[in-house]
Write a protein that holds these residues in place. Structure first.
Motif, PDB file in Angstrom:
ATOM      1  N   TYR A  50       7.881  -4.535  -9.520  1.00 22.03           N
ATOM      2  CA  TYR A  50       8.004  -3.551  -8.422  1.00 22.03           C
ATOM      3  C   TYR A  50       6.976  -3.710  -7.308  1.00 22.03           C
ATOM      4  O   TYR A  50       7.035  -3.015  -6.313  1.00 22.03           O
ATOM      5  N   THR A  51       5.996  -4.588  -7.477  1.00 27.14           N
ATOM      6  CA  THR A  51       5.054  -4.795  -6.376  1.00 27.14           C
ATOM      7  C   THR A  51       5.759  -5.562  -5.264  1.00 27.14           C
ATOM      8  O   THR A  51       6.820  -6.155  -5.466  1.00 27.14           O
ATOM      9  N   ILE A  52       5.146  -5.552  -4.083  1.00 26.34           N
ATOM     10  CA  ILE A  52       5.781  -6.178  -2.923  1.00 26.34           C
ATOM     11  C   ILE A  52       5.318  -7.627  -2.813  1.00 26.34           C
ATOM     12  O   ILE A  52       4.131  -7.917  -2.697  1.00 26.34           O
TER      13      ILE A  52
ATOM     14  N   ASP B  69      -3.940  -6.556  14.260  1.00 25.42           N
ATOM     15  CA  ASP B  69      -3.899  -6.223  12.833  1.00 25.42           C
ATOM     16  C   ASP B  69      -3.035  -4.977  12.632  1.00 25.42           C
ATOM     17  O   ASP B  69      -3.091  -4.057  13.438  1.00 25.42           O
ATOM     18  N   VAL B  70      -2.246  -4.973  11.565  1.00 22.17           N
ATOM     19  CA  VAL B  70      -1.466  -3.772  11.240  1.00 22.17           C
ATOM     20  C   VAL B  70      -1.778  -3.371   9.802  1.00 22.17           C
ATOM     21  O   VAL B  70      -2.009  -4.232   8.951  1.00 22.17           O
ATOM     22  N   GLN B  71      -1.802  -2.083   9.553  1.00 21.05           N
ATOM     23  CA  GLN B  71      -2.162  -1.605   8.233  1.00 21.05           C
ATOM     24  C   GLN B  71      -1.614  -0.210   7.965  1.00 21.05           C
ATOM     25  O   GLN B  71      -1.371   0.548   8.888  1.00 21.05           O
ATOM     26  N   TYR B  72      -1.441   0.064   6.653  1.00 17.40           N
ATOM     27  CA  TYR B  72      -1.070   1.416   6.250  1.00 17.40           C
ATOM     28  C   TYR B  72      -2.327   2.263   6.358  1.00 17.40           C
ATOM     29  O   TYR B  72      -3.322   2.005   5.692  1.00 17.40           O
TER      30      TYR B  72
ATOM     31  N   GLU C 279       0.843  -1.208   0.000  1.00 25.36           N
ATOM     32  CA  GLU C 279       0.000   0.000   0.000  1.00 25.36           C
ATOM     33  C   GLU C 279       0.879   1.260   0.000  1.00 25.36           C
ATOM     34  O   GLU C 279       0.595   2.231  -0.716  1.00 25.36           O
ATOM     35  N   ALA C 280       1.948   1.243   0.760  1.00 23.02           N
ATOM     36  CA  ALA C 280       2.884   2.378   0.780  1.00 23.02           C
ATOM     37  C   ALA C 280       3.516   2.546  -0.596  1.00 23.02           C
ATOM     38  O   ALA C 280       3.626   3.651  -1.119  1.00 23.02           O
TER      39      ALA C 280
END
Ligand code: ZN
Length: 288
Positions: A168-170, A232-235, A28-29
């Protein structure tokens, strides 16, 4: 799959450990900042570690991390809170480098080997903790390891990795922080050191499908792991049109009048998430 981290203690509380999978957060970043491969890795490692540091906070506390190195990506700025929200950016997202001698993205070349890592924790009621250490590596994880040992007097092992795909995607991202608590015995320290020395790159473990719990299990073998928390962790950015209006309001009526008469509106972009906010003439007039 939703990114998350786990917080655990083991060896009778002598060790505290965090592990996380952050592939979506880093993607997302990347998408928002349009970072190229090496800046994605540098930003992704910083986002991953900062989100775990956020999990060390309580309530509405938050922290801001700045990696200000001498390298061409310029500063990396990331902030996080205790609810798993993290956001961040690099000053120059469009730089890239050949791989280093290990065939890995050369994060050190991007960040630079001189400069500072600084951390500001906003602990509410105008109570701030600030810590600053020199950059010792430029690979990010080692710099945080040094920060924990020096500024927080907590011997720690920090690992974070980002695998960038050919488009280039993660592909995979995540990390761990293992910390020695007061009273940790020499035996436990030796065991951990041996384990960490031969530990595979975290991004490859995540690419292979390991969860945070499985990563910890591999780090600590058969040791009983007590999961204290799963989060949960998120941008996630805290910008909003309201905040943007307040910022414009702060410019004063002269400036706002100019925006109405000359530009017939205003546009502002959030540094953190690249969201663009438009204010119409009417909205600007309402601020006067
Ligand atoms: Zn934003």
């Amino acid at each position: 799959m939703q990114d998350y981290l786990v917080k655990t203690t083991l060896y009778d509380g002598m060790v505290r450990a965090y592990a996380s999978v952050t592939t979506n957060m880093v993607e997302e970043a990347r998408r928002r900042q349009d970072t190229w491969a090496t800046p994605s890795a540098a930003l992704g490692r910083t986002l991953t570690i900062t989100s775990m540091m956020g999990a060390m906070l309580k309530g509405e506390d938050s922290l801001t991390v700045k990696v200000e190195g001498s390298g061409p990506i310029g500063a990396i700025i990331v902030d996080a809170n205790a609810h798993g929200d993290v956001r961040g950016y690099v000053i120059h997202p469009h730089v890239d480098f050949p791989s280093n001698e290990y065939g890995k993205l050369d994060v050190r070349a991007a960040v630079g080997t001189e400069g500072t890592l600084s951390i500001v924790k906003d602990l509410g009621l105008k109570d701030y903790f600030t810590g600053q250490v020199p950059i010792v590596s430029g690979e990010i994880s080692e710099d945080f390891t040094y920060y924990f040992a020096t500024s927080e007097q907590t011997p720690s092992a920090v690992g974070a990795g980002v695998l960038v795909d050919t488009d280039y995607t993660i592909k995979a991202a995540g990390g761990f922080i293992v910390q020695l608590m007061p009273g940790a015995t020499e035996e436990v320290v030796t065991k951990l050191e041996q384990k960490l020395e031969n530990f595979p790159p975290i991004s490859s473990l995540i690419e292979a499908g390991n969860s945070p719990e499985e990563i910890l299990q591999q780090l600590f073998d058969d040791e009983a792991i007590e999961v204290l928390e799963k989060m949960d962790v998120q941008y996630k950015c805290k910008c909003s049109k309201e905040r943007m209006k307040n910022a414009v309001k702060g410019l004063g009526s002269e400036e706002i009048t100019k925006m109405i008469e000359e530009d017939h509106g205003a546009e502002a972009t959030c540094h953190f998430c690249n969201e663009v906010y438009h204010l119409t003439e009417d909205e600007l007039r309402a601020l006067l």
